[in-house]
Design a protein around this motif. Structure first.
Motif, PDB file in Angstrom:
ATOM      1  N   ASN A 127       1.224  -1.526  -0.145  1.00  0.00           N
ATOM      2  CA  ASN A 127      -0.046   0.130  -0.279  1.00  0.00           C
ATOM      3  C   ASN A 127       1.364   1.126  -0.044  1.00  0.00           C
ATOM      4  O   ASN A 127       1.588   1.353   0.869  1.00  0.00           O
ATOM      5  N   VAL A 128       1.131   2.011  -0.919  1.00  0.00           N
ATOM      6  CA  VAL A 128       1.394   3.277  -1.006  1.00  0.00           C
ATOM      7  C   VAL A 128       0.245   4.789  -1.256  1.00  0.00           C
ATOM      8  O   VAL A 128      -0.694   3.920  -2.177  1.00  0.00           O
ATOM      9  N   THR A 129       1.147   5.887  -1.179  1.00  0.00           N
ATOM     10  CA  THR A 129       0.185   6.742  -1.396  1.00  0.00           C
ATOM     11  C   THR A 129       0.309   7.156  -3.220  1.00  0.00           C
ATOM     12  O   THR A 129       1.115   6.867  -3.443  1.00  0.00           O
ATOM     13  N   GLN A 130      -0.798   8.054  -2.990  1.00  0.00           N
ATOM     14  CA  GLN A 130      -0.433   8.501  -4.305  1.00  0.00           C
ATOM     15  C   GLN A 130       0.841   9.382  -5.086  1.00  0.00           C
ATOM     16  O   GLN A 130       0.968   9.587  -6.412  1.00  0.00           O
ATOM     17  N   ASP A 131       1.109   9.851  -3.700  1.00  0.00           N
ATOM     18  CA  ASP A 131       2.093  10.325  -4.434  1.00  0.00           C
ATOM     19  C   ASP A 131       3.548  10.233  -4.726  1.00  0.00           C
ATOM     20  O   ASP A 131       4.523  10.051  -5.026  1.00  0.00           O
ATOM     21  N   ALA A 132       3.866   9.447  -3.605  1.00  0.00           N
ATOM     22  CA  ALA A 132       4.594   8.057  -3.462  1.00  0.00           C
ATOM     23  C   ALA A 132       5.497   7.928  -4.616  1.00  0.00           C
ATOM     24  O   ALA A 132       4.575   7.723  -5.869  1.00  0.00           O
ATOM     25  N   VAL A 133       6.251   7.797  -5.650  1.00  0.00           N
ATOM     26  CA  VAL A 133       7.436   7.459  -6.411  1.00  0.00           C
ATOM     27  C   VAL A 133       8.192   6.452  -6.054  1.00  0.00           C
ATOM     28  O   VAL A 133       9.511   5.938  -5.004  1.00  0.00           O
ATOM     29  N   ALA A 191       3.516   3.346 -15.431  1.00  0.00           N
ATOM     30  CA  ALA A 191       2.236   2.892 -15.722  1.00  0.00           C
ATOM     31  C   ALA A 191       2.007   1.932 -14.943  1.00  0.00           C
ATOM     32  O   ALA A 191       0.620   1.866 -13.951  1.00  0.00           O
ATOM     33  N   PHE A 192       3.674   1.380 -14.518  1.00  0.00           N
ATOM     34  CA  PHE A 192       2.884   0.038 -13.220  1.00  0.00           C
ATOM     35  C   PHE A 192       2.678   1.215 -11.720  1.00  0.00           C
ATOM     36  O   PHE A 192       1.898   1.307 -10.283  1.00  0.00           O
ATOM     37  N   ASN A 230      -3.739   2.873  -7.742  1.00  0.00           N
ATOM     38  CA  ASN A 230      -5.674   2.776  -7.982  1.00  0.00           C
ATOM     39  C   ASN A 230      -6.361   1.184  -8.683  1.00  0.00           C
ATOM     40  O   ASN A 230      -6.592   1.193  -9.234  1.00  0.00           O
ATOM     41  N   ILE A 231      -5.822   0.450  -7.893  1.00  0.00           N
ATOM     42  CA  ILE A 231      -5.969  -1.511  -7.329  1.00  0.00           C
ATOM     43  C   ILE A 231      -7.609  -1.072  -7.468  1.00  0.00           C
ATOM     44  O   ILE A 231      -8.281  -2.157  -7.217  1.00  0.00           O
ATOM     45  N   ASN A 232      -7.875  -0.174  -5.733  1.00  0.00           N
ATOM     46  CA  ASN A 232      -9.257   0.024  -5.365  1.00  0.00           C
ATOM     47  C   ASN A 232     -10.038   0.888  -6.170  1.00  0.00           C
ATOM     48  O   ASN A 232     -10.778   1.399  -5.125  1.00  0.00           O
ATOM     49  N   ASN A 233      -9.862   1.156  -7.573  1.00  0.00           N
ATOM     50  CA  ASN A 233     -10.673   2.411  -7.546  1.00  0.00           C
ATOM     51  C   ASN A 233     -11.772   1.557  -8.044  1.00  0.00           C
ATOM     52  O   ASN A 233     -11.954   0.621  -8.364  1.00  0.00           O
TER      53      ASN A 233
END
Length: 276
Positions: A161-167, A194-195, A201-204
């Motif tokens: 689990n990572v945040t949207q801002d993580a690189v 893309a990865f 976004n797995i849980n979109n």
């Protein structure tokens, strides 16, 4: 630094006052292994049977004795290679002062199944947790930089689990040879982001609302309860997302969750009965 038994595990309280990885002693051990035609890593039997100096034996006896690591308050960084090939470590609990975990810090800790990261962590280095046995990892929102192959070859790793801002440096290579990587459609050669987009976004999707709450870094009881009311109650815990993970599994494997699924459902039912 001190060693004590905690929860039945031999536990090292790491305070950073001593450099734990000794490259000189490690390569002395490797040289003896090579002489004997053995390319495996250190193990208890070899340490006692091989022709090693007492200094070398004591070094490996100590490292192989640790089953749990507790990083104490005040430590800000785990240096590179610190716990390399400490094969018997099962759990690592980080103080919230830790901001960096450097390259290969826990590489090949093959018994490691649980880590509770610092809520102020900023960086996870290359291969920091490579070749461990992690099942799930919840990265704190503060951590924006995860280096290549940080979690490679954790065969059973299904939740990252990572945040949207993580690189995630190197894209999918962060999780190469894991259970999660088998579910990913993005090719290893893709470095376009893309990865990152796939993982984040797995849980979109509206049907995955409870997944998003339960898989967040530190979900609250109110967040979960409100979402359950919208998504049909306790049965929402059994809905699988696109990679076969249920909200229940996210909840159960998240070391930052303060409540259990059983408690949540009990409270939900009591509230529903009270409203009738």
């Amino acid at each position: 630094m001190r060693v004590a038994t905690v929860d039945g595990l031999v536990t090292l309280f790491y305070d950073g006052s001593k450099e734990l990885y000794n490259e000189k002693l490690y390569y002395k051990y490797i040289a003896v292994l090579d002489e004997n035609g053995d390319l495996s890593g250190p193990n208890e039997d070899d340490v006692e049977l091989l022709n090693l100096s007492e200094e070398c034996k004591n070094y490996f006896r100590e490292r192989l004795s640790w089953q749990q690591i507790i990083i104490v308050d005040g430590v800000t960084e785990i240096p590179a290679w610190t716990f390399y090939e400490c094969y018997n470590i099962k759990r690592v609990i980080f103080a919230n002062t830790v901001m960096r975990i450097e390259e290969s810090a826990f590489l090949k800790c093959k018994s490691l199944v649980l880590i509770k990261l610092s809520v102020n962590l900023e960086y996870i280095g290359e291969r920091a947790f490579g070749y461990c046995n992690l099942l799930s990892v919840f990265i704190p929102p503060s951590c924006g930089d995860i280096d290549r192959e940080a979690f490679e070859d954790n065969k059973n790793l299904a939740i990252l689990n990572v945040t949207q801002d993580a690189v995630l440096q190197g894209g999918r290579k962060v999780i190469s040879s894991t259970e999660l990587s088998k579910r990913c459609f993005v090719p290893f050669s893709d470095f376009s982001g893309a990865f990152n987009a796939w993982l984040k976004n797995i849980n979109n999707g509206d049907q995955f609302a409870l997944h998003r709450v339960c898989s967040s870094f530190k979900p609250t009881l109110d967040m979960i309860m409100n979402t359950m009311k919208e998504k049909g109650g306790p049965k929402a815990f059994k809905v699988e997302n696109r990679i076969g993970i249920t909200p229940s599994r996210y909840l159960n494997e998240n070391p930052y969750v303060d409540v259990t699924e059983k408690e949540i459902i009990k409270k939900y039912i009591m509230q529903m009965v009270g409203e009738l």
